[in-house]
Design an enzyme around this catalytic site. Structure first.
Site, short mmCIF file in Angstrom:
data_model
loop_
_atom_site.label_atom_id
_atom_site.label_comp_id
_atom_site.label_asym_id
_atom_site.label_seq_id
_atom_site.Cartn_x
_atom_site.Cartn_y
_atom_site.Cartn_z
CG ASN A 1 17.51 4.92 -5.26
OD1 ASN A 1 16.89 5.23 -4.23
ND2 ASN A 1 17.00 5.11 -6.47
CG HIS B 1 13.96 6.60 -3.13
ND1 HIS B 1 13.86 5.64 -4.12
CD2 HIS B 1 13.10 6.19 -2.16
CE1 HIS B 1 12.99 4.72 -3.75
NE2 HIS B 1 12.51 5.02 -2.56
CD GLU C 1 13.83 7.36 -7.56
OE1 GLU C 1 14.75 7.00 -6.79
OE2 GLU C 1 12.98 6.58 -8.02
C1 GLP Z 1 9.29 3.60 -1.74
C2 GLP Z 1 8.56 4.87 -1.30
C3 GLP Z 1 9.27 5.55 -0.17
C4 GLP Z 1 9.70 4.48 0.81
C5 GLP Z 1 10.82 3.68 0.19
C6 GLP Z 1 11.33 2.52 1.02
O1 GLP Z 1 9.55 3.63 -3.10
N1 GLP Z 1 8.34 5.80 -2.37
O2 GLP Z 1 8.40 6.52 0.42
O3 GLP Z 1 10.15 5.08 2.00
O4 GLP Z 1 10.53 3.31 -1.12
O5 GLP Z 1 10.50 1.41 0.93
P1 GLP Z 1 10.69 0.09 1.81
O6 GLP Z 1 10.32 0.46 3.21
O7 GLP Z 1 9.73 -0.90 1.22
O8 GLP Z 1 12.11 -0.31 1.69
#
Ligand code: GLP
Length: 250
Positions: free
Chosen positions: A132, A134, A139
């Protein structure tokens, strides 16, 4: 902004580990922000290998987790503390992670915020990007000048962590995160993304208008951001954005 596009997960891991090492060679006392998630796992494995074989020393590096869940037990599977213990146990001079057992009102959260502020500008802040948009736990709706704070997690973010916590119900409703404003104070920022599911949000963050709807789009306003993408994550970028790549090293 620099956009580096590499073939696949392996190349992304090697390059990310390389960028981390460069920052630490430049300043062995570097202050570094580090994310969790699936994306950095291979990079952390490569970085751990380099530390363990003596290629890089991290005994004076101060690392900060960019976020953590709140209201889970300490070290519970799924927390960022458990993630770092499993994937990045390299003996940093310090690794500061908010206490996942704390609740939102706990003074521990204020202390983490104070520590990040006292550490000054990070030399390098490494980030992933959520589906999304973030960054850390900023968020959608996060302002450009938002600070380290307690946040309500979106359903999408909680669902993404259900497996790690064992069930959706076990995923905490809140987290603590470095703010967008804190991240933007870093001297350099590295954002990693891999895989086709990230392609649309990566294109929106890089080429759409900078707005709170996509917190990663605020990174457009920083002078020293590197987006490190594999081909799949870069697949929806325009030709112009792909041309922003630096020439290959010779
Ligand atoms: C998570 C963490 C972030 C991370 C993101 C992407 O919720 N809070 O710090 O960068 O989501 O995660 P992924 O690499 O598993 O897609």
């Amino acid at each position: 902004m620099r956009i580096e596009i590499v073939a696949d997960e392996k190349a992304l891991a090697l390059r990310a580990a390389d960028i981390l090492c460069e920052a630490i060679r430049r300043n062995p006392h570097a202050v570094i922000g580090l994310p969790t998630g699936d994306t950095p796992k291979a990079a952390y494995a490569e970085f751990t290998r380099l530390v363990n074989n003596g290629a890089i020393g991290v005994g004076a590096v101060r690392a900060f987790a960019v976020d953590e869940f709140l209201g889970a037990g300490s070290g519970v599977s799924g927390t960022n503390a458990a993630f770092f213990a499993a994937h990045l146990d390299v003996g940093f001079g310090a690794l500061r992670i908010p206490d996942s057992a704390a609740d939102a009102a706990d003074s521990h959260v204020a202390r983490f915020s104070e520590e990040t502020r006292a550490a000054g500008s990070f030399d390098l802040c490494v980030l992933g990007i959520g589906a999304n948009g973030h960054i850390a736990f900023n968020e959608p709706g996060s302002a450009r000048d938002s600070r380290t704070r307690v946040v309500e997690l979106t359903d999408a973010s909680r669902r993404a962590h259900a497996t790690a916590f064992g069930s959706l119900a076990a995923v905490p409703a809140r987290g603590v995160t470095l703010g967008v404003g804190d991240i933007l104070k870093s001297r350099a920022i590295l954002v990693m993304a891999q895989g086709a599911p990230k392609a649309a949000i990566v294109a929106r963050a890089i080429e759409g208008a900078a707005s709170p709807d996509v917190p990663a789009s605020w990174l457009q306003t920083h002078a020293n951001v590197t987006w490190l993408l594999d081909e799949a994550a870069a697949s929806q970028l325009s030709i112009e954005a792909r041309r922003a790549q630096p020439p290959p090293a010779v």
